[in-house]
Design an enzyme around this catalytic site. Sequence first.
Site, PDB file in Angstrom:
ATOM      1  N   TRP A  15     -20.776  10.637 -20.648  1.00  0.00           N
ATOM      2  CA  TRP A  15     -21.428  10.370 -19.365  1.00  0.00           C
ATOM      3  C   TRP A  15     -22.867  10.865 -19.439  1.00  0.00           C
ATOM      4  O   TRP A  15     -23.093  12.027 -19.736  1.00  0.00           O
ATOM      5  CB  TRP A  15     -20.678  11.082 -18.237  1.00  0.00           C
ATOM      6  CG  TRP A  15     -19.225  10.711 -18.174  1.00  0.00           C
ATOM      7  CD1 TRP A  15     -18.171  11.411 -18.684  1.00  0.00           C
ATOM      8  CD2 TRP A  15     -18.671   9.536 -17.573  1.00  0.00           C
ATOM      9  NE1 TRP A  15     -16.990  10.752 -18.439  1.00  0.00           N
ATOM     10  CE2 TRP A  15     -17.258   9.597 -17.749  1.00  0.00           C
ATOM     11  CE3 TRP A  15     -19.211   8.437 -16.895  1.00  0.00           C
ATOM     12  CZ2 TRP A  15     -16.402   8.607 -17.279  1.00  0.00           C
ATOM     13  CZ3 TRP A  15     -18.349   7.464 -16.418  1.00  0.00           C
ATOM     14  CH2 TRP A  15     -16.966   7.543 -16.613  1.00  0.00           C
ATOM     15  N   GLU A  29       0.843  -1.208   0.000  1.00  0.00           N
ATOM     16  CA  GLU A  29       0.000   0.000   0.000  1.00  0.00           C
ATOM     17  C   GLU A  29       0.871   1.249   0.000  1.00  0.00           C
ATOM     18  O   GLU A  29       0.563   2.236  -0.664  1.00  0.00           O
ATOM     19  CB  GLU A  29      -0.930   0.018   1.212  1.00  0.00           C
ATOM     20  CG  GLU A  29      -1.836  -1.191   1.357  1.00  0.00           C
ATOM     21  CD  GLU A  29      -2.718  -1.453   0.149  1.00  0.00           C
ATOM     22  OE1 GLU A  29      -2.982  -0.512  -0.617  1.00  0.00           O
ATOM     23  OE2 GLU A  29      -3.132  -2.611  -0.032  1.00  0.00           O
ATOM     24  N   TRP A  40      -9.490   7.135  -8.443  1.00  0.00           N
ATOM     25  CA  TRP A  40     -10.669   7.363  -9.298  1.00  0.00           C
ATOM     26  C   TRP A  40     -10.453   6.822 -10.706  1.00  0.00           C
ATOM     27  O   TRP A  40     -11.345   6.213 -11.298  1.00  0.00           O
ATOM     28  CB  TRP A  40     -11.042   8.859  -9.318  1.00  0.00           C
ATOM     29  CG  TRP A  40     -11.922   9.189  -8.139  1.00  0.00           C
ATOM     30  CD1 TRP A  40     -11.515   9.691  -6.936  1.00  0.00           C
ATOM     31  CD2 TRP A  40     -13.334   8.975  -8.029  1.00  0.00           C
ATOM     32  NE1 TRP A  40     -12.591   9.811  -6.085  1.00  0.00           N
ATOM     33  CE2 TRP A  40     -13.722   9.383  -6.735  1.00  0.00           C
ATOM     34  CE3 TRP A  40     -14.314   8.486  -8.886  1.00  0.00           C
ATOM     35  CZ2 TRP A  40     -15.038   9.313  -6.280  1.00  0.00           C
ATOM     36  CZ3 TRP A  40     -15.633   8.415  -8.444  1.00  0.00           C
ATOM     37  CH2 TRP A  40     -15.986   8.820  -7.160  1.00  0.00           C
ATOM     38  N   ASN A  60     -10.964   2.264   2.541  1.00  0.00           N
ATOM     39  CA  ASN A  60     -10.531   2.019   1.154  1.00  0.00           C
ATOM     40  C   ASN A  60     -11.512   1.149   0.367  1.00  0.00           C
ATOM     41  O   ASN A  60     -11.825   1.442  -0.792  1.00  0.00           O
ATOM     42  CB  ASN A  60      -9.146   1.371   1.153  1.00  0.00           C
ATOM     43  CG  ASN A  60      -8.676   1.090  -0.266  1.00  0.00           C
ATOM     44  OD1 ASN A  60      -8.562   1.997  -1.081  1.00  0.00           O
ATOM     45  ND2 ASN A  60      -8.458  -0.176  -0.570  1.00  0.00           N
ATOM     46  N   TRP A  96     -15.930  10.381 -13.549  1.00  0.00           N
ATOM     47  CA  TRP A  96     -15.053  10.171 -12.388  1.00  0.00           C
ATOM     48  C   TRP A  96     -14.511  11.501 -11.877  1.00  0.00           C
ATOM     49  O   TRP A  96     -14.212  11.643 -10.698  1.00  0.00           O
ATOM     50  CB  TRP A  96     -13.909   9.219 -12.739  1.00  0.00           C
ATOM     51  CG  TRP A  96     -13.019   9.693 -13.871  1.00  0.00           C
ATOM     52  CD1 TRP A  96     -13.183   9.454 -15.194  1.00  0.00           C
ATOM     53  CD2 TRP A  96     -11.828  10.495 -13.763  1.00  0.00           C
ATOM     54  NE1 TRP A  96     -12.189  10.045 -15.923  1.00  0.00           N
ATOM     55  CE2 TRP A  96     -11.330  10.688 -15.065  1.00  0.00           C
ATOM     56  CE3 TRP A  96     -11.128  11.055 -12.696  1.00  0.00           C
ATOM     57  CZ2 TRP A  96     -10.180  11.428 -15.331  1.00  0.00           C
ATOM     58  CZ3 TRP A  96      -9.984  11.796 -12.953  1.00  0.00           C
ATOM     59  CH2 TRP A  96      -9.521  11.972 -14.266  1.00  0.00           C
ATOM     60  N   TRP A 101       1.954   1.688  -3.455  1.00  0.00           N
ATOM     61  CA  TRP A 101       0.902   2.298  -4.291  1.00  0.00           C
ATOM     62  C   TRP A 101       0.975   3.819  -4.189  1.00  0.00           C
ATOM     63  O   TRP A 101       0.820   4.546  -5.161  1.00  0.00           O
ATOM     64  CB  TRP A 101      -0.495   1.840  -3.840  1.00  0.00           C
ATOM     65  CG  TRP A 101      -0.987   0.587  -4.489  1.00  0.00           C
ATOM     66  CD1 TRP A 101      -1.106  -0.634  -3.894  1.00  0.00           C
ATOM     67  CD2 TRP A 101      -1.462   0.422  -5.850  1.00  0.00           C
ATOM     68  NE1 TRP A 101      -1.612  -1.540  -4.800  1.00  0.00           N
ATOM     69  CE2 TRP A 101      -1.847  -0.923  -5.995  1.00  0.00           C
ATOM     70  CE3 TRP A 101      -1.590   1.284  -6.938  1.00  0.00           C
ATOM     71  CZ2 TRP A 101      -2.349  -1.428  -7.192  1.00  0.00           C
ATOM     72  CZ3 TRP A 101      -2.095   0.789  -8.136  1.00  0.00           C
ATOM     73  CH2 TRP A 101      -2.462  -0.555  -8.250  1.00  0.00           C
TER      74      TRP A 101
HETATM   75  P1  FAD Z   1      -3.655   1.634   5.085  1.00  0.00           P
HETATM   76  O1  FAD Z   1      -4.416   0.494   4.532  1.00  0.00           O
HETATM   77  O2  FAD Z   1      -3.156   1.532   6.470  1.00  0.00           O
HETATM   78  O3  FAD Z   1      -2.428   1.894   4.089  1.00  0.00           O
HETATM   79  C1  FAD Z   1      -1.239   2.588   4.497  1.00  0.00           C
HETATM   80  C2  FAD Z   1      -0.993   3.784   3.616  1.00  0.00           C
HETATM   81  O4  FAD Z   1      -0.751   3.397   2.278  1.00  0.00           O
HETATM   82  C3  FAD Z   1      -2.157   4.751   3.541  1.00  0.00           C
HETATM   83  O5  FAD Z   1      -2.176   5.597   4.654  1.00  0.00           O
HETATM   84  C4  FAD Z   1      -1.883   5.473   2.236  1.00  0.00           C
HETATM   85  O6  FAD Z   1      -0.941   6.503   2.400  1.00  0.00           O
HETATM   86  C5  FAD Z   1      -1.244   4.388   1.390  1.00  0.00           C
HETATM   87  N1  FAD Z   1      -2.244   3.778   0.516  1.00  0.00           N
HETATM   88  C6  FAD Z   1      -3.064   2.748   0.810  1.00  0.00           C
HETATM   89  N2  FAD Z   1      -3.809   2.413  -0.260  1.00  0.00           N
HETATM   90  C7  FAD Z   1      -3.449   3.249  -1.245  1.00  0.00           C
HETATM   91  C8  FAD Z   1      -3.865   3.419  -2.587  1.00  0.00           C
HETATM   92  N3  FAD Z   1      -4.773   2.624  -3.158  1.00  0.00           N
HETATM   93  N4  FAD Z   1      -3.306   4.414  -3.301  1.00  0.00           N
HETATM   94  C9  FAD Z   1      -2.368   5.207  -2.777  1.00  0.00           C
HETATM   95  N5  FAD Z   1      -1.939   5.097  -1.509  1.00  0.00           N
HETATM   96  C10 FAD Z   1      -2.464   4.137  -0.750  1.00  0.00           C
HETATM   97  N6  FAD Z   1      -5.540   7.781  -0.391  1.00  0.00           N
HETATM   98  C11 FAD Z   1      -5.094   8.961   0.049  1.00  0.00           C
HETATM   99  O7  FAD Z   1      -4.133   9.005   0.832  1.00  0.00           O
HETATM  100  N7  FAD Z   1      -5.683  10.128  -0.337  1.00  0.00           N
HETATM  101  C12 FAD Z   1      -6.753  10.142  -1.189  1.00  0.00           C
HETATM  102  O8  FAD Z   1      -7.253  11.214  -1.545  1.00  0.00           O
HETATM  103  C13 FAD Z   1      -7.256   8.899  -1.661  1.00  0.00           C
HETATM  104  N8  FAD Z   1      -8.335   8.864  -2.467  1.00  0.00           N
HETATM  105  C14 FAD Z   1      -8.781   7.640  -2.940  1.00  0.00           C
HETATM  106  C15 FAD Z   1      -9.862   7.613  -3.827  1.00  0.00           C
HETATM  107  C16 FAD Z   1     -10.330   6.405  -4.319  1.00  0.00           C
HETATM  108  C17 FAD Z   1     -11.495   6.399  -5.302  1.00  0.00           C
HETATM  109  C18 FAD Z   1      -9.719   5.202  -3.918  1.00  0.00           C
HETATM  110  C19 FAD Z   1     -10.222   3.885  -4.435  1.00  0.00           C
HETATM  111  C20 FAD Z   1      -8.646   5.226  -3.045  1.00  0.00           C
HETATM  112  C21 FAD Z   1      -8.164   6.436  -2.550  1.00  0.00           C
HETATM  113  N9  FAD Z   1      -7.066   6.490  -1.653  1.00  0.00           N
HETATM  114  C22 FAD Z   1      -6.597   7.704  -1.224  1.00  0.00           C
HETATM  115  C23 FAD Z   1      -6.336   5.274  -1.281  1.00  0.00           C
HETATM  116  C24 FAD Z   1      -6.822   4.591   0.016  1.00  0.00           C
HETATM  117  O9  FAD Z   1      -8.211   4.461   0.005  1.00  0.00           O
HETATM  118  C25 FAD Z   1      -6.397   5.332   1.278  1.00  0.00           C
HETATM  119  O10 FAD Z   1      -5.011   5.623   1.230  1.00  0.00           O
HETATM  120  C26 FAD Z   1      -6.654   4.489   2.521  1.00  0.00           C
HETATM  121  O11 FAD Z   1      -8.014   4.206   2.635  1.00  0.00           O
HETATM  122  C27 FAD Z   1      -6.161   5.214   3.746  1.00  0.00           C
HETATM  123  O12 FAD Z   1      -6.423   4.455   4.885  1.00  0.00           O
HETATM  124  P2  FAD Z   1      -5.262   3.949   5.817  1.00  0.00           P
HETATM  125  O13 FAD Z   1      -4.324   5.051   6.118  1.00  0.00           O
HETATM  126  O14 FAD Z   1      -5.883   3.263   6.967  1.00  0.00           O
HETATM  127  O15 FAD Z   1      -4.543   2.926   4.846  1.00  0.00           O
END
Ligand code: FAD
Length: 476
Positions: A314, A283, A390, A349, A367, A286
């Site tokens: 759309w 993650e 997105w 997420n 989107w 990512w």
């Molecule tokens: P954890 O599961 O603990 O993951 C650890 C860290 O990894 C997160 O804090 C984050 O920094 C990073 N991470 C995790 N998943 C992703 C991912 N798919 N993409 C990029 N980084 C990731 N994340 C954001 O930080 N900001 C946003 O604006 C954002 N918008 C999103 C919009 C959509 C439509 C989707 C599908 C995902 C988005 N995410 C975003 C990714 C992800 O949903 C969040 O990072 C995550 O939910 C944060 O929760 P956590 O800190 O508990 O994550």
Amino acid sequence: MLRSARLRTIIHWFRRDLRVSDNTSLHEAFTRSQTVIPFFCWDDAILRAPDVGAARVAFLLQSLESLARNLEALGHRLIVRRGAPHEQLALLAQEAKAEAVFANRDYEPYSRERDVRVQQALGAVGVQFQSFKDSVVWEEREVLTGTGGVYTVFTPYSKAWRLRARPEPRPRLAAAKSPLPATISSLPLPAASADLGHPLGHELFPAGEKAAKVALDAFVERKVFGYATGRDHPADDTGTSRLSPHLRFGTINVRTLLKRLGEARSRATSEDERRGCDIWESELIWREFYAQILVNHPHVAKGAFRPEYDRLEWSGREEWFQAWCAGMTGYPIVDAAMRCLNATGWMHNRLRMVVSMFLTKDLLISWQRGERYFMQRLVDGDLAANNGGWQWSAGTGTDAAPYFRIFNPTSQAEKFDADGRFVRRWIPELSGVPDDAVHEPWKNPLWLSRGRYPRPIVDHAVQRERCLAMYKAVRG
Ligand code: FAD
Ligand code: FO1
């Protein structure tokens, strides 16, 4: 030349690195000068931007309060001003006779333009500007394919990323060597985000460096080991780390996370536990992947990564968009997620994937409208990650979910919120509905007539076919 020379005064300019620990530019400014001036500038170009909302402004403000206290405890003083950064920095540098301004790099288009203006304005008054890699482990063009190209697919990128050594955290800022002259004035921090034009209608997400450390400790001591499955259940508030707002504003750095993760992995006692650690690392990769996509392909901020998808037609209705925003679509998992976002600034997420697929592929709404709404509401709203998420859901991006992968919101709900605990938390109208009906209350009109919960505004099966036709039309 600047690297080896020791300077009298260096300004460290905080933007999204609001911490005293493990901060590259701050550490460099401190070690290379007699006096470091910690500086933050309220920037109206950001505060008035249409994608900025109260959740993040409030988080930023509280993190600054905590930063100011942490600096003070070390004998430093945070200087706060308001205005165009290039003007404010040039003024402060002249006033304080600073020889250089240091900052950690950011990769958003606005940051890059702003920093060019700052460099020019400082250059005009004989002050150097130096930026440092900090918010990511590998930036821009550091992880490249065998032929020197930028990766646009996650899996090979992450493999190449993992082959490299993990960096050590930087040393914490030490006590000030000399106090700042009292003549250098600072604005007081506003009492509330409302004073910055963003009244917060809900509780604050715990902000600041200490809150980040508390969240990290809680996660790596225990939850990371069960992350492989724990990450998929929105009703469990502790299944994921909730560190994203902290990574977004730099109240903690990814180097510290990786160090703690490495220590946790070495304590793991089973394959499952090691898997949890490895998936969590993915993650974090990512996050880096999307940051390097944004910097190398900045057009994603304005349109589809694959330009053919900018031609999608759309056809969703405006009232559907309004129902999606308000959590009134009649699909309980979608509505609970949106209500949670509106009420807290946060969304799990799994739910971000569900609601984004629903907006684009069931409601046939662009989107980019969802992206903007998320940015206005999310406490962790980050251009690179949000845009990547997105575009993934819409199937227009790099590693896009293929356009024909369409989540069924009801099966997603049955899989990831089996007992309806999350849905009931946010939709009081469904509190009396039995478990086996909570995700499809329309099947028994009695449930709907009791509360004021709407019938589904669209039929998933019908919209699915329309969506496929819409995508096929641009694919030729
Ligand atoms: P954890 O599961 O603990 O993951 C650890 C860290 O990894 C997160 O804090 C984050 O920094 C990073 N991470 C995790 N998943 C992703 C991912 N798919 N993409 C990029 N980084 C990731 N994340 C954001 O930080 N900001 C946003 O604006 C954002 N918008 C999103 C919009 C959509 C439509 C989707 C599908 C995902 C988005 N995410 C975003 C990714 C992800 O949903 C969040 O990072 C995550 O939910 C944060 O929760 P956590 O800190 O508990 O994550
Ligand atoms: N950074 C600043 O330097 N000054 C601000 O006033 C400011 C406000 C702000 C509000 C919401 C938000 O999400 C971020 C904000 N930031 C602010 C941080 C911003 O992300 C960085 O400055 C980026 O480098 C801008 O691209």
